[in-house]
Design a protein around this motif. Structure first.
Motif, PDB file in Angstrom:
ATOM      1  N   ARG A  78      38.968  36.779  26.750  1.00 27.24           N
ATOM      2  CA  ARG A  78      38.519  38.159  26.914  1.00 27.24           C
ATOM      3  C   ARG A  78      37.255  38.395  26.110  1.00 27.24           C
ATOM      4  O   ARG A  78      37.155  37.977  24.952  1.00 27.24           O
ATOM      5  CB  ARG A  78      39.608  39.129  26.468  1.00 27.24           C
ATOM      6  CG  ARG A  78      39.300  40.587  26.800  1.00 27.24           C
ATOM      7  CD  ARG A  78      40.435  41.491  26.385  1.00 27.24           C
ATOM      8  NE  ARG A  78      40.588  41.552  24.939  1.00 27.24           N
ATOM      9  CZ  ARG A  78      41.542  42.232  24.323  1.00 27.24           C
ATOM     10  NH1 ARG A  78      42.457  42.875  25.031  1.00 27.24           N
ATOM     11  NH2 ARG A  78      41.617  42.247  23.013  1.00 27.24           N
ATOM     12  N   LEU A 106      25.272  42.817  35.040  1.00 27.22           N
ATOM     13  CA  LEU A 106      25.534  42.377  33.685  1.00 27.22           C
ATOM     14  C   LEU A 106      24.233  42.122  32.934  1.00 27.22           C
ATOM     15  O   LEU A 106      23.136  42.207  33.507  1.00 27.22           O
ATOM     16  CB  LEU A 106      26.396  41.119  33.694  1.00 27.22           C
ATOM     17  CG  LEU A 106      27.721  41.237  34.463  1.00 27.22           C
ATOM     18  CD1 LEU A 106      28.490  39.927  34.410  1.00 27.22           C
ATOM     19  CD2 LEU A 106      28.567  42.371  33.908  1.00 27.22           C
ATOM     20  N   GLU A 123      28.516  41.822  39.504  1.00 24.93           N
ATOM     21  CA  GLU A 123      29.937  41.555  39.664  1.00 24.93           C
ATOM     22  C   GLU A 123      30.661  42.837  40.051  1.00 24.93           C
ATOM     23  O   GLU A 123      30.285  43.932  39.640  1.00 24.93           O
ATOM     24  CB  GLU A 123      30.550  41.003  38.365  1.00 24.93           C
ATOM     25  CG  GLU A 123      29.955  39.697  37.884  1.00 24.93           C
ATOM     26  CD  GLU A 123      30.391  38.518  38.735  1.00 24.93           C
ATOM     27  OE1 GLU A 123      31.317  38.671  39.555  1.00 24.93           O
ATOM     28  OE2 GLU A 123      29.797  37.431  38.568  1.00 24.93           O
ATOM     29  N   ALA A 125      33.770  45.321  39.728  1.00 30.71           N
ATOM     30  CA  ALA A 125      34.667  45.650  38.619  1.00 30.71           C
ATOM     31  C   ALA A 125      35.551  46.817  38.983  1.00 30.71           C
ATOM     32  O   ALA A 125      35.205  47.674  39.809  1.00 30.71           O
ATOM     33  CB  ALA A 125      33.859  45.978  37.363  1.00 30.71           C
ATOM     34  N   SER A 153      35.484  41.427  30.417  1.00 36.07           N
ATOM     35  CA  SER A 153      35.760  40.311  31.320  1.00 36.07           C
ATOM     36  C   SER A 153      36.997  39.569  30.848  1.00 36.07           C
ATOM     37  O   SER A 153      37.162  39.308  29.656  1.00 36.07           O
ATOM     38  CB  SER A 153      34.559  39.350  31.374  1.00 36.07           C
ATOM     39  OG  SER A 153      34.318  38.777  30.094  1.00 36.07           O
ATOM     40  N   SER A 154      37.883  39.245  31.772  1.00 33.43           N
ATOM     41  CA  SER A 154      39.115  38.522  31.467  1.00 33.43           C
ATOM     42  C   SER A 154      39.125  37.239  32.285  1.00 33.43           C
ATOM     43  O   SER A 154      39.049  37.281  33.522  1.00 33.43           O
ATOM     44  CB  SER A 154      40.342  39.363  31.803  1.00 33.43           C
ATOM     45  OG  SER A 154      40.310  40.590  31.088  1.00 33.43           O
ATOM     46  N   ARG A 155      39.188  36.110  31.561  1.00 28.44           N
ATOM     47  CA  ARG A 155      39.144  34.804  32.226  1.00 28.44           C
ATOM     48  C   ARG A 155      40.511  34.137  32.151  1.00 28.44           C
ATOM     49  O   ARG A 155      41.104  34.016  31.078  1.00 28.44           O
ATOM     50  CB  ARG A 155      38.090  33.918  31.572  1.00 28.44           C
ATOM     51  CG  ARG A 155      37.932  32.539  32.207  1.00 28.44           C
ATOM     52  CD  ARG A 155      36.890  31.727  31.462  1.00 28.44           C
ATOM     53  NE  ARG A 155      35.592  32.375  31.535  1.00 28.44           N
ATOM     54  CZ  ARG A 155      34.719  32.211  32.524  1.00 28.44           C
ATOM     55  NH1 ARG A 155      35.041  31.413  33.544  1.00 28.44           N
ATOM     56  NH2 ARG A 155      33.567  32.829  32.513  1.00 28.44           N
ATOM     57  N   VAL A 183      37.813  35.016  37.027  1.00 24.03           N
ATOM     58  CA  VAL A 183      37.248  35.982  36.094  1.00 24.03           C
ATOM     59  C   VAL A 183      37.269  37.355  36.740  1.00 24.03           C
ATOM     60  O   VAL A 183      36.765  37.527  37.861  1.00 24.03           O
ATOM     61  CB  VAL A 183      35.797  35.617  35.697  1.00 24.03           C
ATOM     62  CG1 VAL A 183      35.255  36.642  34.702  1.00 24.03           C
ATOM     63  CG2 VAL A 183      35.739  34.222  35.106  1.00 24.03           C
ATOM     64  N   THR A 184      37.882  38.320  36.063  1.00 20.69           N
ATOM     65  CA  THR A 184      37.913  39.692  36.544  1.00 20.69           C
ATOM     66  C   THR A 184      37.192  40.598  35.558  1.00 20.69           C
ATOM     67  O   THR A 184      37.185  40.341  34.348  1.00 20.69           O
ATOM     68  CB  THR A 184      39.359  40.181  36.721  1.00 20.69           C
ATOM     69  OG1 THR A 184      40.053  40.097  35.464  1.00 20.69           O
ATOM     70  CG2 THR A 184      40.087  39.333  37.760  1.00 20.69           C
ATOM     71  N   TYR A 185      36.607  41.676  36.078  1.00 23.27           N
ATOM     72  CA  TYR A 185      35.842  42.609  35.253  1.00 23.27           C
ATOM     73  C   TYR A 185      36.450  44.004  35.355  1.00 23.27           C
ATOM     74  O   TYR A 185      36.870  44.439  36.433  1.00 23.27           O
ATOM     75  CB  TYR A 185      34.382  42.651  35.704  1.00 23.27           C
ATOM     76  CG  TYR A 185      33.621  41.369  35.392  1.00 23.27           C
ATOM     77  CD1 TYR A 185      32.920  41.230  34.206  1.00 23.27           C
ATOM     78  CD2 TYR A 185      33.638  40.306  36.302  1.00 23.27           C
ATOM     79  CE1 TYR A 185      32.236  40.061  33.922  1.00 23.27           C
ATOM     80  CE2 TYR A 185      32.957  39.135  36.029  1.00 23.27           C
ATOM     81  CZ  TYR A 185      32.250  39.018  34.837  1.00 23.27           C
ATOM     82  OH  TYR A 185      31.593  37.855  34.550  1.00 23.27           O
TER      83      TYR A 185
END
Length: 394
Positions: A39, A70, A76, A78, A100-102, A107-109
């Motif tokens: 994160r 970004l 991206e 989100a 951002s969570s990987r 990867v989600t924003y």
């Protein structure tokens, strides 16, 4: 040569202090209380709102889906939650903070909040500019004192807690250094500064002492606060003594008001001494008490109102729910607010005689043998009587 020696001495003290703080902070090992792997946060800009959550009646239900640009220029998609604490109502061109969570290759924003960085820094800069503009050199020194206060909290008080030092001694050490630095930066090395620092430290000490005494008698502790579950989790994983944080906080709450009234009294006594240097300590003490009485009431009220205002939401809830008086005056949160406000007020009140006595003693360099009881008699309200009585007994 004399000024060069002072500057070299000051530089040596600053270097030693920086080395000590560096050593104190380098030995801290913070445990991983929350899993933040994968994160990160970064600044971004809303390019387009792909799906809005605004209803026909104007309310917002659900989340927004937005397109973000970004910091590296990449775009991206989100999710922007509709919440009071997190998320934002996004519009094209709005600066936001993206989280951002990987997870593996995925990867989600998510939009965390508005980007308030520039506005916050601009507000701080405006405050410092206004203080320097009105205060001149002393205003600039006041800015330096505020910066030093923040650094001492960050690099001294909090590391001391992490090393297992009890909160109250750690707060006393930090408050003492804050007092010395603030008074020195504003007044320099002088008798006025020494009297203000000594009186303020005494006031803070008695504020903390009265808070501890009330807490012991009323069975209040640092474990009666609202966020105790999170604090206990911290205590279980660190060396921090959560129970003393409440009383250490009272020292810092009263610090500003106590220092303010100590500076007022010491400055007034110093100015009177400059104009009437032939007067004895009895007259200067009485003058300091007169000035302190004028400021004491408003300063104590300011402190209590500040504590009241910080918990205004709680008072509103109690009022709207119309809780019984017996329940209110025996609830932990109300008693803690009462302890904070009145303990700080006690510190403010006792700062006046302490600073007056220190100022008069330091400026005349002799003890005042006039009985304190004489100052509360009606005939003592006449300044001529004070001078006459002081001349007969000094």
């Amino acid at each position: 040569m004399k000024h060069i020696g002072k500057r070299l001495g000051l530089l040596l003290i600053l270097c030693l202090t920086a080395a000590a703080l560096w050593s104190l902070n380098s030995g801290i090992d913070k445990p991983a209380l929350v899993n933040t792997e994968g994160r990160s946060f970064e600044r971004a800009e809303v390019v387009q709102v792909l799906r809005d959550n605004r209803q026909e009646n104007g309310s917002r239900i659900g989340d927004q889906i937005v397109l973000l640009r970004l910091a590296d220029g990449a775009q991206e998609t989100a999710n922007c939650p509709n919440g009071m604490l997190f998320g934002a109502v996004c519009e094209p061109g709005m600066p936001v903070v993206a989280m951002s969570s990987r997870a593996g290759s995925l990867v989600t924003y998510t939009v965390y909040s508005y980007d308030r960085t520039l506005r916050g820094l601009g507000f701080i800069a405006f405050f410092c500019f206004l203080l320097s503009l009105v205060g001149g050199r002393k205003g600039i020194r006041s800015v330096a004192a505020l910066l030093s206060t923040f650094l001492l909290f960050l690099f001294l008080f909090l590391p001391l807690l992490m090393h297992g030092i009890a909160p109250i001694p750690a707060a006393m050490v930090t408050a003492g250094l804050i007092l010395l630095l603030t008074v020195w930066l504003v007044c320099g090395w002088s008798r006025q500064a020494a009297a203000a620092a000594g009186g303020a430290f005494g006031g803070v000490f008695f504020a903390g002492l009265s808070a501890v005494a009330f807490g012991e008698s009323a069975h209040l502790s640092g474990y009666n606060v609202g966020n105790i579950e999170a604090l206990i989790f911290v205590e279980q994983n660190t060396a921090i003594d959560v129970g003393g944080l409440l009383f250490a906080g009272i020292l810092f709450v009263s610090l500003g008001a106590v220092l303010d009234i100590a500076m007022d009294v010491s400055a007034a006594v110093t100015e009177i001494h400059r104009g009437r240097s032939e007067e004895h300590g009895a007259f200067l003490f009485r003058s300091g008490m007169s000035v302190g009485r004028d400021v004491m009431g408003t300063m104590a009220a300011t402190l209590i109102l500040a504590v009241f205002g910080s918990s205004l939401g709680t008072w509103v809830l109690d009022y709207v729910y119309d809780l019984p008086l017996l329940q209110l005056i025996n609830s932990n949160r109300v008693d803690i607010v009462l302890m904070q406000g009145l303990s700080g007020g006690i510190g403010v009140i006792l700062t006046v005689p302490l600073t007056s006595a220190l100022s008069s003693w330091l400026l005349t360099r002799r003890s005042c043998h006039v009985s304190i009881k004489k100052f509360w008699k009606k005939e003592d309200h006449n300044p001529d009587y004070v001078v006459k009585y002081g001349q007969e007994n000094l």
